[in-house]
Motif scaffolding. Structure first.
Motif, short mmCIF file in Angstrom:
data_model
loop_
_atom_site.label_atom_id
_atom_site.label_comp_id
_atom_site.label_asym_id
_atom_site.label_seq_id
_atom_site.Cartn_x
_atom_site.Cartn_y
_atom_site.Cartn_z
N VAL A 2 0.87 -1.17 0.00
CA VAL A 2 0.00 0.00 0.00
C VAL A 2 0.91 1.22 0.00
CG1 VAL A 2 -1.96 -1.11 1.14
CG2 VAL A 2 -0.21 0.00 2.52
N GLY A 3 0.41 2.32 -0.53
CA GLY A 3 1.25 3.50 -0.55
C GLY A 3 0.52 4.74 -1.00
N ALA A 4 1.29 5.84 -0.99
CA ALA A 4 0.79 7.13 -1.43
C ALA A 4 1.72 7.65 -2.52
CB ALA A 4 0.75 8.10 -0.26
N GLN A 5 1.18 8.54 -3.35
CA GLN A 5 1.97 9.07 -4.47
C GLN A 5 1.61 10.52 -4.75
OE1 GLN A 5 0.82 6.50 -7.66
NE2 GLN A 5 -1.07 7.57 -8.03
N ALA A 6 2.54 11.21 -5.38
CA ALA A 6 2.31 12.55 -5.92
C ALA A 6 2.86 12.53 -7.34
CB ALA A 6 3.03 13.60 -5.09
N THR A 7 2.01 12.83 -8.32
CA THR A 7 2.39 12.73 -9.73
C THR A 7 2.44 14.14 -10.33
OG1 THR A 7 1.29 10.59 -9.87
CG2 THR A 7 1.81 11.68 -11.93
N PHE A 8 3.53 14.40 -11.06
CA PHE A 8 3.72 15.69 -11.72
C PHE A 8 3.74 15.46 -13.23
CE2 PHE A 8 5.49 16.04 -7.54
CZ PHE A 8 5.15 17.32 -7.12
N ASP A 9 2.85 16.14 -13.94
CA ASP A 9 2.78 16.04 -15.40
C ASP A 9 3.77 17.04 -15.99
OD1 ASP A 9 2.15 15.84 -18.07
OD2 ASP A 9 0.01 16.21 -17.80
N LEU A 10 4.77 16.55 -16.71
CA LEU A 10 5.78 17.40 -17.33
C LEU A 10 5.44 17.71 -18.78
CD1 LEU A 10 8.95 15.65 -15.86
CD2 LEU A 10 7.65 17.58 -14.93
N ARG A 11 4.28 17.27 -19.24
CA ARG A 11 3.77 17.47 -20.60
C ARG A 11 4.47 16.57 -21.62
NH1 ARG A 11 -0.44 19.43 -18.72
NH2 ARG A 11 -0.53 21.59 -18.08
N GLY A 12 3.83 16.40 -22.73
CA GLY A 12 4.40 15.62 -23.82
C GLY A 12 4.53 14.14 -23.52
N GLY A 13 3.74 13.62 -22.56
CA GLY A 13 3.79 12.21 -22.22
C GLY A 13 4.80 11.86 -21.14
N HIS A 14 5.45 12.86 -20.55
CA HIS A 14 6.44 12.63 -19.50
C HIS A 14 5.86 12.98 -18.13
CE1 HIS A 14 9.52 12.36 -22.64
NE2 HIS A 14 8.90 13.39 -23.20
N MET A 15 6.05 12.08 -17.17
CA MET A 15 5.58 12.32 -15.80
C MET A 15 6.62 11.84 -14.80
SD MET A 15 1.57 11.23 -15.91
CE MET A 15 0.88 12.43 -14.79
N ILE A 16 6.59 12.43 -13.63
CA ILE A 16 7.37 11.97 -12.48
C ILE A 16 6.38 11.61 -11.39
CG2 ILE A 16 9.01 12.62 -10.67
CD1 ILE A 16 10.39 12.35 -13.30
N ARG A 17 6.54 10.43 -10.80
CA ARG A 17 5.64 9.97 -9.74
C ARG A 17 6.49 9.67 -8.50
NH1 ARG A 17 2.16 4.95 -11.25
NH2 ARG A 17 4.22 4.02 -11.39
N HIS A 18 6.34 10.49 -7.47
CA HIS A 18 7.00 10.25 -6.19
C HIS A 18 6.16 9.25 -5.41
CE1 HIS A 18 9.93 13.46 -6.75
NE2 HIS A 18 8.94 14.12 -7.34
N ARG A 19 6.82 8.30 -4.73
CA ARG A 19 6.10 7.22 -4.06
C ARG A 19 6.61 7.01 -2.63
NH1 ARG A 19 4.50 2.94 -8.02
NH2 ARG A 19 4.41 1.61 -6.21
N LEU A 20 5.70 6.63 -1.77
CA LEU A 20 6.01 6.13 -0.44
C LEU A 20 5.21 4.84 -0.29
CD1 LEU A 20 7.26 6.37 2.39
CD2 LEU A 20 5.22 7.66 3.06
N ASP A 21 5.91 3.71 -0.20
CA ASP A 21 5.25 2.39 -0.18
C ASP A 21 5.60 1.63 1.09
OD1 ASP A 21 4.30 2.73 -2.82
OD2 ASP A 21 6.14 1.93 -3.65
N TYR A 22 4.63 0.84 1.56
CA TYR A 22 4.87 -0.12 2.63
C TYR A 22 4.53 -1.50 2.07
CZ TYR A 22 4.53 -2.81 6.90
OH TYR A 22 4.71 -3.78 7.87
N THR A 23 5.47 -2.44 2.16
CA THR A 23 5.30 -3.79 1.65
C THR A 23 5.51 -4.80 2.77
OG1 THR A 23 6.12 -3.14 -0.53
CG2 THR A 23 6.21 -5.48 -0.01
N TRP A 24 4.67 -5.82 2.83
CA TRP A 24 4.86 -6.87 3.82
C TRP A 24 4.48 -8.23 3.23
CZ3 TRP A 24 0.61 -3.88 3.44
CH2 TRP A 24 -0.63 -4.50 3.50
N PHE A 25 5.10 -9.24 3.79
CA PHE A 25 4.83 -10.62 3.38
C PHE A 25 4.29 -11.38 4.58
CE2 PHE A 25 7.80 -9.11 0.29
CZ PHE A 25 7.38 -9.70 -0.88
#
Length: 184
Positions: free
Chosen positions: A51-74
């Motif tokens: 599960v996690g949260a994200q912030a996505t920035f559209d740089l135009r022309g099909g380019h994006m940056i997605r910052h992520r904070l994820d927590y993973t468990w098994f």
């Protein structure tokens, strides 16, 4: 990794987001993790969760940056014989950024992605023998790499498949992550 290298890496990840035309879109993600390499043995091939949260920035022309904070468990992996039992638990928290390239030049449809993250792994071990028990845990932080493909159905819902490469404790803790993203 030195502090200077971490600062330079953070600046490289943040700079493109600051040049975005509009503000970030925030969202959540959830997914399943299929363990690979040494992680498969460590978790007895059990599927994990993210599960996690994200912030996505559209740089135009099909380019994006997605910052992520994820927590993973098994799920816990337990085994034993003759009065002896042991259990292992693995989890991680990762902070990073993904570059997304949308083939159609707009933030919808098919995309390819690649990313970097700092991944803090935690391993927990507990053992017991004829009523006596002991436990230990250890953490380590390593660099993680990701590559994958995805599809953004509309401005709100997307799905992707990523291969995550990480290492810890002299082993490779790789996984295939299948997830869904929800932006608002």
């Amino acid at each position: 990794m030195t502090i200077r290298a971490l600062i330079l890496a953070a600046a490289a990840l943040v700079a493109p987001a600051l040049s975005a035309q509009e503000g970030p879109r925030f969202g959540l993600q959830a997914g399943l993790n299929i363990p690979q390499s040494d992680l498969k043995d460590a978790v007895d091939s059990k599927v994990g969760f993210t599960v996690g949260a994200q912030a996505t920035f559209d740089l135009r022309g099909g380019h994006m940056i997605r910052h992520r904070l994820d927590y993973t468990w098994f799920p816990e992996y337990s085994w034993g014989w003759g009065g002896y039992s042991t259990s292992h638990k693995f989890s991680n928290i990762s902070l990073g950024a993904d570059y997304l390239y949308f083939v159609e030049g707009k933030p919808q449809g098919f995309y390819v992605t690649g990313g970097l993250a700092l991944v803090q792994w935690k391993a927990e071990l507990s053992s017991s023998y004829l009523g006596a028990s002991a436990s230990a845990s250890e953490t380590t932080t390593k660099l993680g790499l990701a590559a994958g493909v995805g599809y953004q159905f509309n401005k709100t819902v997307g799905a992707d498949v990523r291969y995550l490469k990480s290492s810890a404790w002299e082993g490779d803790l790789d996984m295939i992550q299948v997830g869904a993203t929800f932006c608002f």
